[in-house]
Design an enzyme around this catalytic site. Sequence first.
Site, mmCIF file in Angstrom:
data_model
loop_
_atom_site.group_PDB
_atom_site.id
_atom_site.type_symbol
_atom_site.label_atom_id
_atom_site.label_comp_id
_atom_site.label_asym_id
_atom_site.label_seq_id
_atom_site.Cartn_x
_atom_site.Cartn_y
_atom_site.Cartn_z
ATOM 1 N N ARG A 105 0.823 -1.204 0.000
ATOM 2 C CA ARG A 105 0.000 0.000 0.000
ATOM 3 C C ARG A 105 0.857 1.253 0.000
ATOM 4 O O ARG A 105 0.351 2.353 -0.079
ATOM 5 C CB ARG A 105 -0.880 0.019 1.243
ATOM 6 C CG ARG A 105 -1.932 -1.049 1.239
ATOM 7 C CD ARG A 105 -3.037 -0.680 2.186
ATOM 8 N NE ARG A 105 -2.858 -1.308 3.478
ATOM 9 C CZ ARG A 105 -3.123 -0.695 4.629
ATOM 10 N NH1 ARG A 105 -3.520 0.538 4.648
ATOM 11 N NH2 ARG A 105 -2.965 -1.335 5.757
ATOM 12 N N TYR A 106 2.157 1.058 0.193
ATOM 13 C CA TYR A 106 3.076 2.190 0.288
ATOM 14 C C TYR A 106 4.242 1.921 -0.659
ATOM 15 O O TYR A 106 4.559 0.772 -0.957
ATOM 16 C CB TYR A 106 3.640 2.302 1.704
ATOM 17 C CG TYR A 106 2.608 2.561 2.783
ATOM 18 C CD1 TYR A 106 2.139 3.850 3.017
ATOM 19 C CD2 TYR A 106 2.138 1.528 3.583
ATOM 20 C CE1 TYR A 106 1.213 4.087 4.026
ATOM 21 C CE2 TYR A 106 1.215 1.762 4.595
ATOM 22 C CZ TYR A 106 0.758 3.050 4.811
ATOM 23 O OH TYR A 106 -0.149 3.288 5.804
ATOM 24 N N ARG A 146 7.344 -0.007 1.668
ATOM 25 C CA ARG A 146 7.174 -1.143 2.587
ATOM 26 C C ARG A 146 6.028 -2.049 2.155
ATOM 27 O O ARG A 146 5.098 -1.589 1.482
ATOM 28 C CB ARG A 146 6.977 -0.665 4.036
ATOM 29 C CG ARG A 146 5.805 0.249 4.235
ATOM 30 C CD ARG A 146 6.127 1.305 5.329
ATOM 31 N NE ARG A 146 5.858 2.605 4.768
ATOM 32 C CZ ARG A 146 5.004 3.492 5.284
ATOM 33 N NH1 ARG A 146 4.409 3.285 6.423
ATOM 34 N NH2 ARG A 146 4.774 4.628 4.666
ATOM 35 N N CYS A 148 -2.277 -18.731 14.121
ATOM 36 C CA CYS A 148 -1.815 -17.948 15.269
ATOM 37 C C CYS A 148 -1.875 -18.817 16.514
ATOM 38 O O CYS A 148 -2.548 -19.854 16.523
ATOM 39 C CB CYS A 148 -2.713 -16.739 15.496
ATOM 40 S SG CYS A 148 -2.633 -15.501 14.197
ATOM 41 N N CYS A 186 -7.812 -13.792 17.977
ATOM 42 C CA CYS A 186 -8.462 -12.620 18.550
ATOM 43 C C CYS A 186 -9.781 -12.436 17.813
ATOM 44 O O CYS A 186 -9.807 -12.446 16.583
ATOM 45 C CB CYS A 186 -7.589 -11.383 18.350
ATOM 46 S SG CYS A 186 -5.872 -11.636 18.815
ATOM 47 N N CYS A 233 -9.980 -9.949 14.852
ATOM 48 C CA CYS A 233 -8.913 -10.051 13.846
ATOM 49 C C CYS A 233 -9.281 -9.351 12.542
ATOM 50 O O CYS A 233 -10.347 -9.583 11.983
ATOM 51 C CB CYS A 233 -8.613 -11.519 13.553
ATOM 52 S SG CYS A 233 -7.331 -11.735 12.309
ATOM 53 N N ARG A 265 -7.893 -9.875 9.789
ATOM 54 C CA ARG A 265 -7.763 -10.822 8.671
ATOM 55 C C ARG A 265 -8.559 -12.104 8.899
ATOM 56 O O ARG A 265 -8.158 -13.174 8.450
ATOM 57 C CB ARG A 265 -6.298 -11.181 8.436
ATOM 58 C CG ARG A 265 -5.484 -10.026 7.974
ATOM 59 C CD ARG A 265 -4.207 -10.417 7.242
ATOM 60 N NE ARG A 265 -3.469 -9.199 6.991
ATOM 61 C CZ ARG A 265 -2.412 -8.811 7.704
ATOM 62 N NH1 ARG A 265 -1.930 -9.574 8.658
ATOM 63 N NH2 ARG A 265 -1.823 -7.664 7.437
ATOM 64 N N ASP A 310 -10.376 -1.765 13.079
ATOM 65 C CA ASP A 310 -10.833 -1.889 11.690
ATOM 66 C C ASP A 310 -12.272 -2.413 11.684
ATOM 67 O O ASP A 310 -12.616 -3.286 12.485
ATOM 68 C CB ASP A 310 -9.931 -2.865 10.924
ATOM 69 C CG ASP A 310 -8.496 -2.372 10.818
ATOM 70 O OD1 ASP A 310 -8.307 -1.141 10.770
ATOM 71 O OD2 ASP A 310 -7.576 -3.207 10.782
ATOM 72 N N ASP A 335 -6.738 3.234 10.238
ATOM 73 C CA ASP A 335 -6.283 2.607 8.996
ATOM 74 C C ASP A 335 -7.461 2.781 8.029
ATOM 75 O O ASP A 335 -8.523 2.177 8.232
ATOM 76 C CB ASP A 335 -5.951 1.122 9.244
ATOM 77 C CG ASP A 335 -4.761 0.684 8.418
ATOM 78 O OD1 ASP A 335 -4.558 1.285 7.344
ATOM 79 O OD2 ASP A 335 -4.048 -0.249 8.839
ATOM 80 N N LYS A 390 -2.538 4.375 6.574
ATOM 81 C CA LYS A 390 -2.791 4.757 7.953
ATOM 82 C C LYS A 390 -2.815 6.276 8.094
ATOM 83 O O LYS A 390 -1.980 6.957 7.504
ATOM 84 C CB LYS A 390 -1.703 4.156 8.845
ATOM 85 C CG LYS A 390 -1.770 2.633 8.901
ATOM 86 C CD LYS A 390 -0.683 2.045 9.777
ATOM 87 C CE LYS A 390 -0.808 0.548 9.896
ATOM 88 N NZ LYS A 390 -0.439 -0.182 8.649
HETATM 89 C C1 PLP Z 1 0.332 -1.118 8.486
HETATM 90 C C2 PLP Z 1 0.922 -1.445 7.198
HETATM 91 C C3 PLP Z 1 2.255 -1.096 6.934
HETATM 92 C C4 PLP Z 1 3.175 -0.467 7.954
HETATM 93 O O1 PLP Z 1 2.835 0.799 8.322
HETATM 94 P P1 PLP Z 1 3.814 1.625 9.283
HETATM 95 O O2 PLP Z 1 3.043 2.881 9.484
HETATM 96 O O3 PLP Z 1 5.092 1.818 8.544
HETATM 97 O O4 PLP Z 1 4.008 0.835 10.527
HETATM 98 C C5 PLP Z 1 2.758 -1.374 5.694
HETATM 99 N N1 PLP Z 1 2.020 -1.965 4.740
HETATM 100 C C6 PLP Z 1 0.743 -2.308 4.965
HETATM 101 C C7 PLP Z 1 -0.015 -2.963 3.869
HETATM 102 C C8 PLP Z 1 0.156 -2.075 6.201
HETATM 103 O O5 PLP Z 1 -1.099 -2.456 6.437
#
Ligand code: PLP
Length: 381
Positions: free
Chosen positions: A110-111, A114, A123, A127, A130, A132, A291, A328, A335
């Site tokens: 999504r970024y 990362r 798990c 929870c 969850c 997911r 969520d 989120d 986020k």
């Molecule tokens: C939460 C998340 C992250 C990490 O977010 P940070 O703000 O860097 O901790 C990265 N990718 C996805 C898809 C996420 O859901």
Amino acid sequence: MNSRHVLPLVQEREQDWKWQLQNTLRTADQLNDALSLSEEELISARRAEAEGFPIAVTPHYLSLMKSNDRNCPLRRQVVPQAHEGLADPGDLRDPLGEEAHEVAPELVRRYPDRTVLLVSDRCAIYCRFCTRSRMVGQGGGPRSLSKLSKAFEYLRKEPEIKDVIISGGDPLAMATSRLLKIVEELRSIPHIETIRLATRVPVALPQRINSELLDALKPHHPLWLMTHFNHPQELGDENIAALNRLADAGFPVMNQTVLLRGVNDDASVLTALFRRLVRARARPYYLLQMDPVSGTAHLRTPVKTGIQLMEKLQGRLSGIALPKLIIDAPGGFGKVPVGPNYIVHQDAGVTRVRTHRGVEVDYLDPQPVVESAPGLRHPQS
Ligand SMILES: *Cc1c(COP(=O)(O)O)cnc(C)c1O
């Protein structure tokens, strides 16, 4: 005589994480025997067992609960309740749009910098809230390296990606050898700088954080550990010891708390939680607005609750103990930090802020810098 024979046999067994997994409560009847469920809880647990999101409670997590208290904040996290499964207008099966953001099988992006790699659907505990639940506990178990090969291939071709979050399911519920292969594969990609392990094992199964695991992972630093404590009662002696072992082994430990109705939506509970975490060298990183997962509305708070809680904590808790409150964004747009507004008003060159004591103070911007500023000349004698 070997010192291990001195330990009572029961205690020794309980210290073994595999024993914990083998003796995990997984059925409505087992939960009922341990916690004497209410009729509603029993019906809900039977429903979960038959068709819904599975049940798992480790003996360790059970030991942290007040078994006679139906409002125990730990019980609410793992025992299905009557409202579980009821639909709410904002509910989504996949609230973070992860399926739409899957760039390779089991890899969510999504970024730009990362990604999240989903390495298992299992798990140590499940929870009830969850995010997911659509895939967690639904079968398949730990993913093989060949199942993840497309994800590794994608990561190799994307030098912009610097950070991979290994999640699932819980990566630490897997055998060490399996996890190690995944970490080694990621470490063989030169542009990946940081690897994070997202895990609730320090909460549910602290015995798993043993020297066998730590010795295997240590050569692959920087490895960050993202854990998930929601209530101060989850920080028992074993849990605190596990967090200290992680810190001693060089892992920065970050904690993500999910804000849960009837569990931790209270300033004194959160204060105790964050203080205890910092003491165990775990940094409160995020406080997550829950969520909107299908069938979990009974555990969610309005956004206003979280903002009011942050307002109470600001100034009362040290900066290292104060997490960011995060929504989120539903749909997987990323986020978003939210919180009280501390800017009263803003004019050209002046910002009026409100402090934690309620005092309003003006901050004056610097004057525009001019070329021949007098301060740059040598002082005249
Ligand atoms: C939460 C998340 C992250 C990490 O977010 P940070 O703000 O860097 O901790 C990265 N990718 C996805 C898809 C996420 O859901």
